[in-house]
Design a protein around this motif. Structure first.
Motif, PDB file in Angstrom:
ATOM      1  N   LYS A 189      11.406  -3.448   2.816  1.00 22.23           N
ATOM      2  CA  LYS A 189      10.823  -3.889   1.693  1.00 22.23           C
ATOM      3  C   LYS A 189      11.190  -3.013   0.479  1.00 22.23           C
ATOM      4  O   LYS A 189      11.435  -3.773  -0.523  1.00 22.23           O
ATOM      5  CB  LYS A 189       9.365  -3.806   1.757  1.00 22.23           C
ATOM      6  N   PHE A 190      11.252  -1.857   0.421  1.00 19.77           N
ATOM      7  CA  PHE A 190      11.954  -1.019  -0.494  1.00 19.77           C
ATOM      8  C   PHE A 190      13.181  -1.396  -0.880  1.00 19.77           C
ATOM      9  O   PHE A 190      13.464  -1.675  -1.995  1.00 19.77           O
ATOM     10  CB  PHE A 190      11.841   0.448  -0.044  1.00 19.77           C
ATOM     11  N   VAL A 234      18.790  -4.050  -3.091  1.00 22.91           N
ATOM     12  CA  VAL A 234      19.921  -3.389  -2.268  1.00 22.91           C
ATOM     13  C   VAL A 234      20.063  -4.241  -1.049  1.00 22.91           C
ATOM     14  O   VAL A 234      18.848  -4.124  -0.174  1.00 22.91           O
ATOM     15  CB  VAL A 234      19.866  -1.918  -2.108  1.00 22.91           C
ATOM     16  N   HIS A 235      21.133  -4.605  -0.419  1.00 20.90           N
ATOM     17  CA  HIS A 235      21.065  -5.363   0.721  1.00 20.90           C
ATOM     18  C   HIS A 235      21.991  -4.626   2.098  1.00 20.90           C
ATOM     19  O   HIS A 235      21.409  -4.588   3.059  1.00 20.90           O
ATOM     20  CB  HIS A 235      21.785  -6.828   0.461  1.00 20.90           C
ATOM     21  N   SER A 280       0.756  -1.296  -0.044  1.00 23.97           N
ATOM     22  CA  SER A 280       0.073   0.129   0.025  1.00 23.97           C
ATOM     23  C   SER A 280       1.082   1.397  -0.069  1.00 23.97           C
ATOM     24  O   SER A 280       0.374   2.332  -0.084  1.00 23.97           O
ATOM     25  CB  SER A 280      -1.042   0.036   0.959  1.00 23.97           C
ATOM     26  N   LYS A 281       2.107   1.003  -0.227  1.00 23.72           N
ATOM     27  CA  LYS A 281       2.921   2.223   0.110  1.00 23.72           C
ATOM     28  C   LYS A 281       3.312   2.809  -1.247  1.00 23.72           C
ATOM     29  O   LYS A 281       3.845   1.963  -2.130  1.00 23.72           O
ATOM     30  CB  LYS A 281       4.447   1.796   0.906  1.00 23.72           C
ATOM     31  N   SER A 337       3.749   4.734  11.819  1.00 20.50           N
ATOM     32  CA  SER A 337       4.339   4.749  12.959  1.00 20.50           C
ATOM     33  C   SER A 337       5.791   4.301  12.508  1.00 20.50           C
ATOM     34  O   SER A 337       5.983   3.935  11.509  1.00 20.50           O
ATOM     35  CB  SER A 337       3.764   3.372  13.629  1.00 20.50           C
ATOM     36  N   HIS A 338       6.833   4.279  13.682  1.00 17.50           N
ATOM     37  CA  HIS A 338       8.067   3.986  13.324  1.00 17.50           C
ATOM     38  C   HIS A 338       8.183   2.444  12.999  1.00 17.50           C
ATOM     39  O   HIS A 338       9.033   2.147  12.005  1.00 17.50           O
ATOM     40  CB  HIS A 338       8.747   4.173  14.775  1.00 17.50           C
ATOM     41  N   VAL A 339       7.482   1.407  13.570  1.00 20.21           N
ATOM     42  CA  VAL A 339       7.420   0.190  13.148  1.00 20.21           C
ATOM     43  C   VAL A 339       6.974   0.087  11.757  1.00 20.21           C
ATOM     44  O   VAL A 339       7.749  -0.782  11.144  1.00 20.21           O
ATOM     45  CB  VAL A 339       6.549  -0.820  14.217  1.00 20.21           C
ATOM     46  N   GLU A 340       6.362   0.669  11.256  1.00 18.78           N
ATOM     47  CA  GLU A 340       5.714   0.601   9.735  1.00 18.78           C
ATOM     48  C   GLU A 340       6.851   1.174   8.882  1.00 18.78           C
ATOM     49  O   GLU A 340       6.981   0.714   7.716  1.00 18.78           O
ATOM     50  CB  GLU A 340       4.384   1.579   9.656  1.00 18.78           C
ATOM     51  N   TRP A 341       7.469   2.236   9.471  1.00 16.99           N
ATOM     52  CA  TRP A 341       8.504   2.811   8.607  1.00 16.99           C
ATOM     53  C   TRP A 341       9.692   1.728   8.536  1.00 16.99           C
ATOM     54  O   TRP A 341      10.115   1.622   7.519  1.00 16.99           O
ATOM     55  CB  TRP A 341       9.372   3.907   9.191  1.00 16.99           C
ATOM     56  N   ILE A 342       9.981   1.093   9.466  1.00 16.77           N
ATOM     57  CA  ILE A 342      11.148   0.008   9.521  1.00 16.77           C
ATOM     58  C   ILE A 342      10.876  -1.203   8.452  1.00 16.77           C
ATOM     59  O   ILE A 342      11.628  -1.599   7.772  1.00 16.77           O
ATOM     60  CB  ILE A 342      11.346  -0.506  10.874  1.00 16.77           C
ATOM     61  N   GLN A 343       9.698  -1.462   8.494  1.00 13.33           N
ATOM     62  CA  GLN A 343       9.008  -2.531   7.633  1.00 13.33           C
ATOM     63  C   GLN A 343       9.043  -2.156   6.178  1.00 13.33           C
ATOM     64  O   GLN A 343       9.353  -2.879   5.402  1.00 13.33           O
ATOM     65  CB  GLN A 343       7.700  -3.103   8.280  1.00 13.33           C
TER      66      GLN A 343
END
Length: 404
Positions: A90-91, A97-98, A27-28, A80-86
């Motif tokens: 995924k991006f 890019v690892h 959804s991002k 949320s910050h958790v949503e940002w990390i996830q």
């Protein structure tokens, strides 16, 4: 008189050369620039609340031409910050890019630290500019944060822009503010509300597995929307980090002081082991020609950047000007002569960081160097040398008459 903003010429050139990528991951929606050799581990630039992927266009153009890969992103709509990390993980997976090196300013620096804390294996180094360790101060200053998602767009933009100190500013800083304001106007209400939510959502940075020697803290010494006490807390937390201090630059030194910022980024990447690949840049010639050989380029980079500090302390770069090229006549361009004079007249280990008048605008392969303060210093030095020469002539003439 009110300033009229006009799109910078180098930004127009950037838009004509660097494609803007837009992808959907779940959804991002991600909007980003990715430029430079894909074989080089990327430097990913994360903007602050008022920034977009476009604000780092000077870094994308300059560093990519030197053989580095630079990715500049928009912060996606996460709440949320958790949503940002996830979402960020995924991006990175999507663009294959690892391992990354992160450069974040303000909120972007906080999000970079957050990702490094929770995904330590993926982050190789950090560059933090005008950033902070926790959101408590911002939450206290925004008691209406629970209704931020319902707040009209024009009120959110007014709130964000009131955090930027009002003028008068010197021209380069004023231009950087005008450019960011133009970018804020393009941010949607939902995106701006989500960024403000990230800025006030209760969180703090815990211990990082990343060594302090892999962190550079780049701050400006004049004024900034981030309180000085928050920047001091960051410096205390990463006591062994390299400090890159800019005498001036305001809130957006990556726009107002691009030469200094780009040079510090290059020094950081060299210190953490990232090798530039100028041979993979389109137009690069390995054998002869104007581009020179690979070994010549490495030698030029050494002369331009100087040796990286061994103790993790503050670096002392030499100059971000063009390296003089050899010719049959041995002559140099006017820019080279000015840079040589600047290096001769500015002594001490902090010569580069004391140049608030230094900026460059890149049009393709050409660089226009503005060295206002340096030229004044150079002119004063020439005046002193001329005066001493005259006194020496008078002294010699007087002694000659005495002998006769």
């Amino acid at each position: 008189m009110k300033r009229v903003f006009s799109t910078p010429g180098d930004y127009v050139y950037f838009k004509s050369q660097v494609p803007l990528h837009k992808i959907s991951i779940g959804s991002k929606q991600w909007r980003y620039y990715d430029f430079g050799p894909k074989a080089v581990p990327p430097l990913i630039c994360i903007p602050g609340t008022a920034g977009t992927a476009d604000v780092y266009y000077k870094q994308v153009m300059s560093l990519s031409m030197k053989g580095y890969r630079v990715i500049s992103i928009d912060i996606p709509r996460v709440w949320s910050h958790v949503e940002w990390i996830q979402a960020f993980e995924k991006f990175l997976d999507t663009i294959d890019v690892h391992h990354v090196h992160l450069y974040g300013t303000s909120l972007g620096g906080f999000l970079a630290q957050l990702f490094a804390q929770h995904r330590p294996r993926r982050v190789r180094s950090l560059v933090l500019s005008n950033s902070f360790l926790d959101t408590q101060t911002f939450a206290a200053a925004m008691p209406w944060s629970p209704i931020v998602s319902w707040t009209p767009s024009f009120l959110l933009k007014r709130y964000v822009l009131t955090g930027i100190p009002k003028g008068p500013h010197e021209p380069l800083i004023a231009d950087s503010v005008d450019f960011v304001v133009s970018q804020v106007e393009k941010i949607s209400q939902e995106d701006l509300a989500s960024r403000l939510t990230l800025n006030v959502d209760s969180a703090s940075i815990g211990p990082l597995l990343l060594s302090d020697s892999s962190i550079t803290i780049m701050d400006t010494n004049d004024y900034c929307a981030i309180p000085q006490e928050l920047k001091d807390q960051l410096s205390e937390r990463y006591a062994g980090a390299r400090r890159a201090l800019l005498k001036t630059g305001g809130d957006f030194p990556f726009l107002s002081r691009p030469d200094e910022v780009n040079l510090h980024l290059q020094l950081h990447l060299r210190r953490v082991g990232v090798e530039a690949r100028p041979d993979l840049v389109p137009g690069y010639s390995k054998g002869g020609g104007s581009a020179g050989s690979s070994s010549d380029d490495k030698q030029e980079d050494k002369e331009e950047l100087g040796d990286p500090p061994k103790d993790g302390g503050e670096a002392t770069p030499q100059s971000d000007g063009p390296v003089p090229q050899d010719s049959d006549s041995g002559s140099h361009s006017l820019d080279d002569v000015m840079l040589e004079g600047a290096n001769a007249s500015l002594l001490g280990p902090y010569a580069f960081t004391n140049l608030p008048g230094l900026s460059s605008t890149v049009y393709g392969r050409k660089q226009t160097i503005v060295l206002v303060e340096t030229l004044f210093t150079h002119a004063q030095l020439l005046s002193v040398i001329s005066l001493l020469s005259c006194l020496n002539i008078l002294y010699t003439t007087q002694n000659t008459f005495r002998v006769r």
